[in-house]
Write a protein that holds these residues in place. Structure first.
Motif, short mmCIF file in Angstrom:
data_model
loop_
_atom_site.label_atom_id
_atom_site.label_comp_id
_atom_site.label_asym_id
_atom_site.label_seq_id
_atom_site.Cartn_x
_atom_site.Cartn_y
_atom_site.Cartn_z
N VAL A 252 0.77 -1.04 0.06
CA VAL A 252 -0.02 0.08 0.13
C VAL A 252 1.01 1.19 -0.15
CG1 VAL A 252 -1.78 1.15 1.22
CG2 VAL A 252 -1.54 -1.23 1.34
N GLN A 253 0.80 2.18 -0.97
CA GLN A 253 1.42 3.39 -0.88
C GLN A 253 0.69 4.52 -0.20
OE1 GLN A 253 2.52 4.95 -4.61
NE2 GLN A 253 3.46 6.92 -3.75
N CYS A 254 1.27 5.05 0.95
CA CYS A 254 0.53 5.71 1.71
C CYS A 254 0.86 7.48 1.55
CB CYS A 254 0.81 5.67 3.23
SG CYS A 254 0.32 3.80 3.64
N ARG A 255 -0.12 8.28 1.75
CA ARG A 255 0.26 9.80 1.57
C ARG A 255 1.18 10.18 2.39
NH1 ARG A 255 -5.63 12.18 -0.23
NH2 ARG A 255 -5.94 10.81 -2.03
N GLN A 256 1.16 9.77 3.56
CA GLN A 256 1.88 10.24 4.79
C GLN A 256 2.25 9.15 5.76
OE1 GLN A 256 -0.69 13.03 7.06
NE2 GLN A 256 -1.19 14.28 5.34
N HIS B 8 0.10 -0.13 9.57
CA HIS B 8 1.03 -1.08 10.16
C HIS B 8 0.70 -1.56 11.45
CE1 HIS B 8 4.95 -2.11 12.15
NE2 HIS B 8 5.17 -2.63 11.06
N SER B 9 0.07 -0.76 12.42
CA SER B 9 -0.36 -1.33 13.54
C SER B 9 -1.49 -2.26 13.58
CB SER B 9 -0.82 0.04 14.48
OG SER B 9 0.28 0.88 14.64
N ARG C 171 2.69 -10.28 11.16
CA ARG C 171 3.91 -9.81 12.03
C ARG C 171 5.21 -9.62 11.02
NH1 ARG C 171 1.54 -8.72 15.98
NH2 ARG C 171 0.20 -10.69 16.89
N ASN C 172 5.06 -9.63 9.85
CA ASN C 172 6.46 -9.44 9.08
C ASN C 172 6.14 -8.13 8.35
OD1 ASN C 172 8.94 -10.08 8.15
ND2 ASN C 172 8.33 -11.37 6.51
N VAL D 210 10.27 3.91 3.55
CA VAL D 210 10.39 5.33 3.10
C VAL D 210 11.38 5.78 2.11
CG1 VAL D 210 10.21 7.88 3.77
CG2 VAL D 210 9.25 6.33 5.27
N GLY D 211 11.08 6.11 0.78
CA GLY D 211 11.96 6.40 -0.25
C GLY D 211 12.35 7.79 0.06
N LYS D 212 13.70 8.10 -0.51
CA LYS D 212 14.28 9.37 -0.58
C LYS D 212 13.72 10.50 -0.86
CE LYS D 212 18.99 11.21 -1.54
NZ LYS D 212 20.04 11.22 -2.29
N ARG D 213 12.63 10.38 -1.83
CA ARG D 213 11.54 11.43 -2.16
C ARG D 213 10.48 11.52 -1.42
NH1 ARG D 213 12.41 10.60 -8.65
NH2 ARG D 213 14.64 10.89 -8.64
N GLY D 214 10.52 10.64 -0.39
CA GLY D 214 9.31 10.71 0.78
C GLY D 214 8.00 9.59 0.16
N LYS D 215 8.36 8.87 -0.67
CA LYS D 215 7.46 7.69 -0.91
C LYS D 215 7.12 6.78 -0.02
CE LYS D 215 6.56 4.32 -4.74
NZ LYS D 215 6.62 3.83 -6.04
N THR D 216 6.00 6.83 0.71
CA THR D 216 5.91 5.80 1.83
C THR D 216 5.20 4.68 1.27
OG1 THR D 216 5.99 7.81 3.26
CG2 THR D 216 5.05 5.61 4.31
N MET D 217 5.76 3.22 1.68
CA MET D 217 4.93 2.14 1.10
C MET D 217 4.91 1.19 2.43
SD MET D 217 4.35 2.00 -2.07
CE MET D 217 4.29 0.18 -2.42
N LEU D 218 3.92 0.73 2.52
CA LEU D 218 3.54 -0.42 3.64
C LEU D 218 3.51 -1.66 2.86
CD1 LEU D 218 2.61 -1.14 6.80
CD2 LEU D 218 0.57 -0.75 5.90
#
Length: 201
Positions: A49-53, A61-62, A70-71, A76-84
């Protein structure tokens, strides 16, 4: 192919693909068609899932951890792309034949299928828990965000507005069941992984 036979994926030929419980009588005819190395493989849910923030990713994640995945981890990518990545540790991969020759007994295949079927049931339960926990977390988030902002005066008597500080556990609640508690003892410590990607990412 028909009934999941001869499905092509990643330079291999899947002899049998199913999302339902399987018995030896399903597997043996497919296994007899193998001319190379055949492997019995069960793969649990993997969801990216790509998350906005980052806080959004932390909520998910919680929820994933509380649901038995559990895994799971956040990147967080260098440009701020946040993936879960929502992942579990209860996969199964066992070689059955080599160069078309069956290397295990049919009794052992039957035993492996029982384990794979149990893992599939557990996977379904975790997916249901994830869905229910996610709904619960989103409801709590909606309630938390609907409260009015607090006005606070500083020493100079000027007023400014501050949002209520978020406490992920309090705001979203733990969604734990008795089954889930058992999972906590068996699975790896989750943690959060953060990776910085190179410039060309």
């Amino acid at each position: 192919g028909i009934n999941g036979f001869e499905v092509q994926k990643q330079n291999c030929c899947w002899l049998l693909v199913t999302h339902k419980p399987c018995v030896k009588d399903d597997v043996m005819p497919a296994l007899r068609k193998a001319t190379g190395d055949a492997i019995l493989k069960f793969e649990p849910l993997i969801l990216h899932v790509q998350c906005r923030q980052l806080p959004d990713a932390q909520i998910l994640h919680s929820v994933a951890i509380d649901s038995g995945f559990r895994n799971s981890g956040i990147t967080v990518g260098k440009r701020g792309k946040t993936m879960l990545a929502i992942r579990s540790t209860h996969g199964l991969e066992v070689p059955l034949s080599h160069k078309g020759k069956l290397m295990v007994t049919e009794e052992y295949i039957d035993f492996l299928l029982q384990i794979a079927n149990q893992k599939m049931e557990e996977n379904k339960k975790r997916i249901e828990r994830f869905y229910n926990c996610l709904q619960h977390a989103l409801e709590k988030e909606t309630i938390t965000n609907s409260y009015p902002k607090k006005k606070i005066k500083d020493k100079n008597n000027s007023s400014y507005t501050r949002k209520k500080k978020r406490n992920p556990e309090a705001a979203h609640g733990k969604c734990i069941t008795e089954e889930n508690d058992e999972d906590c003892e068996n699975d790896d410590d989750p943690g959060i992984s953060i990776t910085i990607f190179p410039k060309d990412y």
